[in-house]
Motif scaffolding. Structure first.
Motif, PDB file in Angstrom:
ATOM      1  N   THR A   1       0.824  -1.216   0.000  1.00  0.00           N
ATOM      2  CA  THR A   1       0.000   0.000   0.000  1.00  0.00           C
ATOM      3  C   THR A   1       0.853   1.260   0.000  1.00  0.00           C
ATOM      4  O   THR A   1       0.323   2.370  -0.023  1.00  0.00           O
ATOM      5  CB  THR A   1      -0.934   0.020   1.225  1.00  0.00           C
ATOM      6  N   ILE A   2       2.180   1.108   0.016  1.00  0.00           N
ATOM      7  CA  ILE A   2       3.066   2.268   0.052  1.00  0.00           C
ATOM      8  C   ILE A   2       2.899   3.117  -1.205  1.00  0.00           C
ATOM      9  O   ILE A   2       2.676   2.598  -2.309  1.00  0.00           O
ATOM     10  CB  ILE A   2       4.541   1.816   0.211  1.00  0.00           C
ATOM     11  N   ASN A   3       2.994   4.405  -1.050  1.00  0.00           N
ATOM     12  CA  ASN A   3       2.941   5.321  -2.187  1.00  0.00           C
ATOM     13  C   ASN A   3       4.210   5.160  -3.024  1.00  0.00           C
ATOM     14  O   ASN A   3       5.316   5.124  -2.487  1.00  0.00           O
ATOM     15  CB  ASN A   3       2.815   6.761  -1.671  1.00  0.00           C
ATOM     16  N   ILE A   4       4.062   5.049  -4.342  1.00  0.00           N
ATOM     17  CA  ILE A   4       5.209   4.788  -5.214  1.00  0.00           C
ATOM     18  C   ILE A   4       6.218   5.930  -5.157  1.00  0.00           C
ATOM     19  O   ILE A   4       7.428   5.705  -5.161  1.00  0.00           O
ATOM     20  CB  ILE A   4       4.738   4.557  -6.667  1.00  0.00           C
ATOM     21  N   ARG A   5       5.738   7.167  -5.096  1.00  0.00           N
ATOM     22  CA  ARG A   5       6.660   8.302  -5.031  1.00  0.00           C
ATOM     23  C   ARG A   5       7.506   8.233  -3.761  1.00  0.00           C
ATOM     24  O   ARG A   5       8.706   8.507  -3.779  1.00  0.00           O
ATOM     25  CB  ARG A   5       5.904   9.632  -5.059  1.00  0.00           C
ATOM     26  N   GLU A   6       6.873   7.865  -2.640  1.00  0.00           N
ATOM     27  CA  GLU A   6       7.613   7.747  -1.389  1.00  0.00           C
ATOM     28  C   GLU A   6       8.625   6.603  -1.460  1.00  0.00           C
ATOM     29  O   GLU A   6       9.750   6.719  -0.955  1.00  0.00           O
ATOM     30  CB  GLU A   6       6.645   7.513  -0.220  1.00  0.00           C
ATOM     31  N   LEU A   7       8.222   5.511  -2.106  1.00  0.00           N
ATOM     32  CA  LEU A   7       9.124   4.368  -2.268  1.00  0.00           C
ATOM     33  C   LEU A   7      10.336   4.759  -3.114  1.00  0.00           C
ATOM     34  O   LEU A   7      11.485   4.467  -2.755  1.00  0.00           O
ATOM     35  CB  LEU A   7       8.366   3.213  -2.918  1.00  0.00           C
ATOM     36  N   ASN A   8      10.083   5.432  -4.233  1.00  0.00           N
ATOM     37  CA  ASN A   8      11.175   5.873  -5.101  1.00  0.00           C
ATOM     38  C   ASN A   8      12.114   6.825  -4.367  1.00  0.00           C
ATOM     39  O   ASN A   8      13.332   6.751  -4.496  1.00  0.00           O
ATOM     40  CB  ASN A   8      10.625   6.564  -6.348  1.00  0.00           C
ATOM     41  N   LYS A   9      11.524   7.738  -3.601  1.00  0.00           N
ATOM     42  CA  LYS A   9      12.313   8.741  -2.892  1.00  0.00           C
ATOM     43  C   LYS A   9      13.188   8.087  -1.825  1.00  0.00           C
ATOM     44  O   LYS A   9      14.365   8.418  -1.682  1.00  0.00           O
ATOM     45  CB  LYS A   9      11.381   9.777  -2.265  1.00  0.00           C
ATOM     46  N   GLU A  10      12.615   7.158  -1.067  1.00  0.00           N
ATOM     47  CA  GLU A  10      13.356   6.557   0.038  1.00  0.00           C
ATOM     48  C   GLU A  10      14.420   5.579  -0.442  1.00  0.00           C
ATOM     49  O   GLU A  10      15.513   5.516   0.113  1.00  0.00           O
ATOM     50  CB  GLU A  10      12.386   5.848   0.988  1.00  0.00           C
ATOM     51  N   MET A  11      14.115   4.825  -1.522  1.00  0.00           N
ATOM     52  CA  MET A  11      15.035   3.786  -1.976  1.00  0.00           C
ATOM     53  C   MET A  11      15.858   4.214  -3.193  1.00  0.00           C
ATOM     54  O   MET A  11      16.690   3.457  -3.670  1.00  0.00           O
ATOM     55  CB  MET A  11      14.232   2.522  -2.332  1.00  0.00           C
ATOM     56  N   ASP A  12      15.593   5.422  -3.690  1.00  0.00           N
ATOM     57  CA  ASP A  12      16.270   5.900  -4.901  1.00  0.00           C
ATOM     58  C   ASP A  12      16.001   4.948  -6.069  1.00  0.00           C
ATOM     59  O   ASP A  12      16.899   4.614  -6.844  1.00  0.00           O
ATOM     60  CB  ASP A  12      17.776   6.060  -4.670  1.00  0.00           C
ATOM     61  N   TRP A  13      14.763   4.516  -6.171  1.00  0.00           N
ATOM     62  CA  TRP A  13      14.324   3.668  -7.276  1.00  0.00           C
ATOM     63  C   TRP A  13      13.569   4.528  -8.278  1.00  0.00           C
ATOM     64  O   TRP A  13      13.332   5.716  -8.051  1.00  0.00           O
ATOM     65  CB  TRP A  13      13.438   2.530  -6.748  1.00  0.00           C
ATOM     66  N   ASP A  14      13.165   3.885  -9.382  1.00  0.00           N
ATOM     67  CA  ASP A  14      12.438   4.642 -10.403  1.00  0.00           C
ATOM     68  C   ASP A  14      11.264   3.861 -10.977  1.00  0.00           C
ATOM     69  O   ASP A  14      11.144   3.682 -12.187  1.00  0.00           O
ATOM     70  CB  ASP A  14      13.387   5.102 -11.520  1.00  0.00           C
TER      71      ASP A  14
ATOM     72  N   LEU B   1       2.040   0.695  -4.850  1.00  0.00           N
ATOM     73  CA  LEU B   1       2.701  -0.473  -5.430  1.00  0.00           C
ATOM     74  C   LEU B   1       1.676  -1.556  -5.733  1.00  0.00           C
ATOM     75  O   LEU B   1       1.782  -2.256  -6.750  1.00  0.00           O
ATOM     76  CB  LEU B   1       3.761  -0.985  -4.450  1.00  0.00           C
ATOM     77  N   ASN B   2       0.679  -1.701  -4.886  1.00  0.00           N
ATOM     78  CA  ASN B   2      -0.406  -2.646  -5.137  1.00  0.00           C
ATOM     79  C   ASN B   2      -1.101  -2.338  -6.461  1.00  0.00           C
ATOM     80  O   ASN B   2      -1.303  -3.224  -7.297  1.00  0.00           O
ATOM     81  CB  ASN B   2      -1.409  -2.591  -3.978  1.00  0.00           C
ATOM     82  N   GLY B   3      -1.445  -1.068  -6.661  1.00  0.00           N
ATOM     83  CA  GLY B   3      -2.114  -0.672  -7.903  1.00  0.00           C
ATOM     84  C   GLY B   3      -1.240  -0.890  -9.122  1.00  0.00           C
ATOM     85  O   GLY B   3      -1.722  -1.293 -10.190  1.00  0.00           O
ATOM     86  N   LEU B   4       0.055  -0.637  -8.972  1.00  0.00           N
ATOM     87  CA  LEU B   4       0.986  -0.804 -10.094  1.00  0.00           C
ATOM     88  C   LEU B   4       1.074  -2.268 -10.510  1.00  0.00           C
ATOM     89  O   LEU B   4       1.082  -2.590 -11.706  1.00  0.00           O
ATOM     90  CB  LEU B   4       2.367  -0.282  -9.689  1.00  0.00           C
ATOM     91  N   ILE B   5       1.119  -3.171  -9.517  1.00  0.00           N
ATOM     92  CA  ILE B   5       1.207  -4.609  -9.815  1.00  0.00           C
ATOM     93  C   ILE B   5      -0.063  -5.095 -10.496  1.00  0.00           C
ATOM     94  O   ILE B   5      -0.020  -5.815 -11.504  1.00  0.00           O
ATOM     95  CB  ILE B   5       1.484  -5.404  -8.524  1.00  0.00           C
ATOM     96  N   ILE B   6      -1.212  -4.675  -9.966  1.00  0.00           N
ATOM     97  CA  ILE B   6      -2.487  -5.109 -10.545  1.00  0.00           C
ATOM     98  C   ILE B   6      -2.651  -4.568 -11.963  1.00  0.00           C
ATOM     99  O   ILE B   6      -3.111  -5.270 -12.865  1.00  0.00           O
ATOM    100  CB  ILE B   6      -3.655  -4.666  -9.641  1.00  0.00           C
TER     101      ILE B   6
END
Length: 425
Positions: free
Chosen positions: A358-371, A380-385
């Motif tokens: 349920t984490i917000n993708i922007r927050e995930l990208n910001k914290e982990m330096d992912w894209d 992330l749930n919505g992105l996978i589905i």
């Protein structure tokens, strides 16, 4: 000029080359001035900065003035050099054509080195050192040569209009991307934390309320139709100072109750559902897709700190607070100056990460330096589905944006936990 000695002409030629160097250096220095530092110095009362800033308001006039002076000097220097050269070379039995070629070559090299490249390079490195004293001379030259400069500018203005250029005034306004570059290149002049804050402010218009809102399913709210004891318990246990109150369904929201008001009512004997409803604050709705910079201004305009995000049908999608927007600028509010580890991301011994989907993708990208892509679903749930076009079962593996993912847990038609490995290179 036969009666003028060759030595006198050489001295005059030397003076003309020095004047040519002055004009060349002045042009480069004036055009190389940092306009923002110039404005700062001018506002601080620096007279030379004020003169320079005034002249740079019309760069066409400034360039015209400098070029008139420079060309007059160079033409005169060329004529004198020709006379001097002919006198010197006449004793070597060199024909006239060869003499002119030699004089032209020598004068070109001298002017390039001493009147162009050297002064312009020095002026580019130290613009203020050259431009500020020059501005005093150029100011008086502009008054002296005003008629000639105006005539020249009129002619060039007509030609520029034919080329589609109608405004020759200096425009130093920075675009957002240019301002971003300025902040990045500030280096040690601006602390890294302040740079991050400035860049976050610039990004506010690119981020919408959906990116920072508390999702509908995660809103802490009170059902006014619940048992009154349950309502009392929810008020006491509330983790927030403002709580949404609704009737049976969250789409039938009736208002916000401030925890301070609720606790004050609880201390009175006549505390009831009716008194609680009377203490509710009016709801404030935010259209889906509203940029954060706009919403920040709207919060200020409406003197409120919390609102419900609704879609085009009026259904509630989430909740946004002023704090959510401010955290986009300054980061999460914590009691420590160090960044707090996210409860939604857990590093594993094998180098992978177990992540709450349920984490917000922007927050995930910001914290982990992912894209991971952010132009679609917000979680992330919505992105996978969306990627699978179906609700996956546990242990389903997939690849998104170069990141290997494994669905660990699925419940209530949602992906709950995901195992993510760093991006493959």
């Amino acid at each position: 000029m036969d009666e003028i000695s060759t030595s006198a002409l050489l001295i005059f030629l030397f003076i003309l080359i020095v004047i040519s160097a002055y004009f060349s250096g002045s042009e480069t220095a004036m055009m190389s001035l940092n306009r923002y530092r110039l404005r700062h110095l001018a506002s601080a009362g620096n007279k030379a900065a004020k003169r320079s800033a005034k002249m740079l308001e019309r760069p066409d006039r400034l360039i015209g003035l400098i070029l008139i002076g420079n060309n007059l000097v160079n033409i005169l220097a060329s004529a004198i050099a020709t006379i001097v050269g002919m006198r010197i070379l006449s004793g070597f039995n060199i024909d006239e054509a060869a003499s002119v070629a030699i004089i032209t070559a020598v004068l070109t090299v001298v002017i390039l080195i001493f009147a162009e490249v050297t002064p312009k390079t020095y002026a580019a490195v130290h613009p203020e050192r050259i431009a500020f004293p020059s501005s005093f001379v150029l100011k008086w030259l502009s008054l002296l040569l005003a008629p000639l400069v105006k005539l020249l500018n009129h002619i060039t203005g007509v030609l520029l209009k034919l080329l589609g250029i109608h405004n020759v005034k200096s425009d130093d306004a920075l675009s957002q991307e240019e301002l971003r570059t300025v902040v990045h290149e500030a280096g040690a002049l601006i602390p890294q934390r302040h740079q991050d804050m400035l860049l976050s402010i610039l990004d506010l218009e690119k981020v919408t309320v959906e990116d920072v809102m508390i999702a509908r399913s995660d809103i802490y709210a009170i059902n006014i139709n619940d048992d009154f004891k349950q309502i009392n318990k929810q008020v006491i246990q509330s983790p927030h100072t403002r709580v949404l109150v609704y009737r049976d369904n969250i789409d039938d929201a009736v208002g916000f109750i401030h925890l301070r008001d609720a606790l004050r009512l609880q201390s009175k004997e006549d505390f009831s559902k009716a008194t609680l409803v009377r203490a509710l604050k009016e709801l404030y709705f935010i259209p889906e897709g509203t940029p954060l910079n706009t919403q920040l201004a709207n919060f200020q305009l409406n003197k409120t700190r919390i609102g419900l995000v609704v879609d085009e049908y009026g259904d509630i999608q989430g909740l946004v607070t002023l704090e959510d927007i401010l955290e986009e600028i300054v980061g999460d509010f914590t009691t420590s100056m160090l960044p707090a580890p996210s409860d939604e991301i857990n590093a594993q011994k094998d180098g992978s990460y177990l992540i709450d989907a349920t984490i917000n993708i922007r927050e995930l990208n910001k914290e982990m330096d992912w894209d991971f892509p952010t132009d679609g679903p917000k979680t992330l749930n919505g992105l996978i589905i969306e990627h699978l076009e179906d609700i996956p079962s546990a242990h389903t593996s997939l690849m998104i944006a170069g990141y290997p993912l494994e669905v660990v847990d699925v419940a209530d038609n949602m992906v709950k936990t995901v195992k993510v490995v760093n991006k493959l290179t």
